[in-house]
Write a protein that holds these residues in place. Structure first.
Motif, short mmCIF file in Angstrom:
data_model
loop_
_atom_site.label_atom_id
_atom_site.label_comp_id
_atom_site.label_asym_id
_atom_site.label_seq_id
_atom_site.Cartn_x
_atom_site.Cartn_y
_atom_site.Cartn_z
N ASN A 26 -47.04 16.24 -1.09
CA ASN A 26 -45.88 15.59 -0.39
C ASN A 26 -46.34 14.89 1.03
O ASN A 26 -46.17 15.68 1.99
CB ASN A 26 -44.71 16.60 -0.42
N THR A 28 -44.86 12.63 2.67
CA THR A 28 -43.56 12.54 3.37
C THR A 28 -43.46 13.53 4.51
O THR A 28 -43.25 13.46 5.80
CB THR A 28 -42.31 12.42 2.77
N THR A 140 -37.91 12.27 -4.26
CA THR A 140 -36.78 11.73 -3.47
C THR A 140 -36.08 10.49 -4.27
O THR A 140 -35.15 10.51 -4.61
CB THR A 140 -37.33 11.29 -2.21
N SER A 141 -37.23 9.69 -4.90
CA SER A 141 -36.61 8.48 -5.58
C SER A 141 -36.05 8.99 -6.90
O SER A 141 -34.96 8.29 -7.40
CB SER A 141 -37.79 7.51 -5.88
N THR A 144 -32.58 10.21 -5.90
CA THR A 144 -31.79 9.11 -5.42
C THR A 144 -31.17 8.33 -6.93
O THR A 144 -30.12 8.03 -7.17
CB THR A 144 -32.45 7.92 -4.79
#
Length: 213
Positions: A26, A28, A140-141, A144
């Motif tokens: 990850n 991010t 994350t996407s 979403t």
């Protein structure tokens, strides 16, 4: 790809809990940690996240270079790259077992660098294979899309099983990685290696390219 998402959770638990708060998959998280550390936050690592970012990108670049001229989908090239990833992780787990436990500095950075590199390689292969909503390294996407396309978000249909499975599996992998770390840091890396090699064998047997890039 969902199995590799679980494996990423395991590897990230090993990196964060066993290698001085560094994410190996990850990126991010590493960018956020690095930003806070550079701002002067106490006891946050700089060298580890920075090294992981660099080696992750290096691994992704290698994957991109090898797969760019190849048809999209699972090909022999993908099998070879995944096989290399699994073997590197197996070698790292052996090194950790022979070392007796959590590696001291600067050997922890060596393990971090190699783990992040093969996770970058994995991410680039997954991107080339192109399973929608399953990048194997971040969700994350996916979260979403799961929320935005839900009935609450006004959507009428979505591949909810695949999205939910990716979200649950990366968390489950992190939980399993944390539990294995209580026994030995090498077990988590070994499990990730086994998963990767099994996925490689199954994918090579069943995978097919589906259109030209």
């Amino acid at each position: 790809m969902l199995a590799l998402t679980f494996s990423t959770g395991v590897a990230d638990a090993v990196g964060y809990l066993g290698l001085d708060r560094v994410f190996t998959g990850n990126m991010t998280g590493n960018v956020v940690i690095l930003g806070m550390a550079l701002a002067g936050a106490n006891n946050l690592p700089v060298a580890g996240p920075l090294l992981a970012l660099f080696t992750f990108m290096l691994g992704a670049a290698v994957g991109g270079r090898v797969l760019r001229p190849v048809a999209i989908g699972w090909t022999t090239h993908a099998s070879v790259l995944f096989g290399v990833q699994g073997l590197v992780m197996a070698a790292l787990s052996i090194a950790l077992f022979l070392g007796g436990g959590r590696p001291p500095a600067p050997f922890d950075l060596v393990i971090t660098g190699f783990l992040a590199a093969v996770m970058g390689l994995q991410a680039s292969i997954a991107r080339h294979i192109g399973v929608k909503d399953v990048t194997t390294v971040v969700v994350t996407s996916t979260i979403t899309g799961f929320a935005a396309d839900s009935r609450l978000g006004g959507g009428k249909g979505q591949p909810w099983f695949r999205r939910l499975a990716a979200i649950v599996l990366i968390g489950a992998g992190a939980a399993v990685g944390a539990l294995l770390l209580m026994a030995h840091i090498g077990w988590g890396v070994a499990l990730s290696a086994v998963i990767t090699l099994v996925v490689t064998a199954l994918g090579h047997a069943a995978g097919r390219p589906h259109h030209a890039p």
